[in-house]
Design a protein around this motif. Sequence first.
Motif, mmCIF file in Angstrom:
data_model
loop_
_atom_site.group_PDB
_atom_site.id
_atom_site.type_symbol
_atom_site.label_atom_id
_atom_site.label_comp_id
_atom_site.label_asym_id
_atom_site.label_seq_id
_atom_site.Cartn_x
_atom_site.Cartn_y
_atom_site.Cartn_z
ATOM 1 N N ASP A 11 34.653 -37.222 -8.214
ATOM 2 C CA ASP A 11 33.324 -37.824 -7.890
ATOM 3 C C ASP A 11 32.876 -36.741 -6.891
ATOM 4 O O ASP A 11 33.248 -37.028 -5.716
ATOM 5 N N ARG A 36 31.037 -38.354 -3.571
ATOM 6 C CA ARG A 36 31.880 -38.946 -2.579
ATOM 7 C C ARG A 36 32.797 -37.746 -1.847
ATOM 8 O O ARG A 36 33.126 -37.828 -0.846
ATOM 9 N N ARG A 62 37.158 -41.190 -8.889
ATOM 10 C CA ARG A 62 36.728 -42.568 -8.920
ATOM 11 C C ARG A 62 37.741 -43.168 -9.979
ATOM 12 O O ARG A 62 37.644 -42.710 -11.325
#
Length: 306
Positions: free
Chosen positions: A73, A76, A86
């Motif tokens: 991800d 993030r 994720r």
Amino acid sequence: MAARGQLTQSTTRLDALARARQRAALLPDCLAEARRVANTVIAGWHGRRKRGIGETFWQFRPYVDGESLSRIDWRRSARDDSLYVRDREWEAAHTIWLWADLSPSMHFKSDLGLVSKESRALVLLLAAAELLSRSGERIAFPGVLEPVASRNAAERLAMALSLARSGPAGMPDLGRISRSSEVVLIGDFLDEADTLEGCIAPAARRGIRGHAIEVYDPAEETFPYSGRTEFRDPETGAKLVAGRAETVAADYRRVWLARREAMGAEVRRLGWSFLPHRTDRPASEALAALHGRLSGVPGVMKTEAR
């Protein structure tokens, strides 16, 4: 000889039918109590979440070398100098095989216990079914109920048990249970020392996880008897008379505790969890501890001591 054998078989069938009727009469109250107990634990019940294939977000976790880069991800990961993946929640329903000992020894209740061992085992069984069905799991009872995923699974299990002519003889057969399933056994486990091990060892070798809940009356542990006392085996009818029961109390308690320690150690060696539960304690304690193990929370299931 033949007439005597026929009489014995007839008496056995009548006894089994009488026990089945007693259990059927007990089940409505046990189901109501199970729902009450389940509701006291439900606030802490978050389902049996685990990583897998699904659409529901579960958590971010650090990227591990060798994983596909497509799983990172990047939004993030941009917040700091680490890479994050994720995880999604596994959404496939799980099958939990629940079993309770319904043999005559479970009918025992002393003045120290709140309820009989059978009543407590049924409440724990149905409360577990209630919680598991609410979280979308399939539940089953060997030889009584095939796997079912339904919000009223506890009620269906109670109905199936009420219609069963007798309780399953001995420990359940776990041979047909798939590796992806989980097992919960509830009973007093007063058979020969290797009976419980013989039941779960083949399943454990196939990778099946499980949990054993020993239900016992306080008198079975503390031996509060004195004077001339007659003890009767509810399974065989055999009798033992102690002229002064208090003289054997210390030896009895030592053997009882040693038996439990050995049984618990063997169950844990096989990778299963073990929970002793007294019938003078709230059923919610055992249910909450079982919830912890089913959810994979270590250190939750502990021996209850008084």
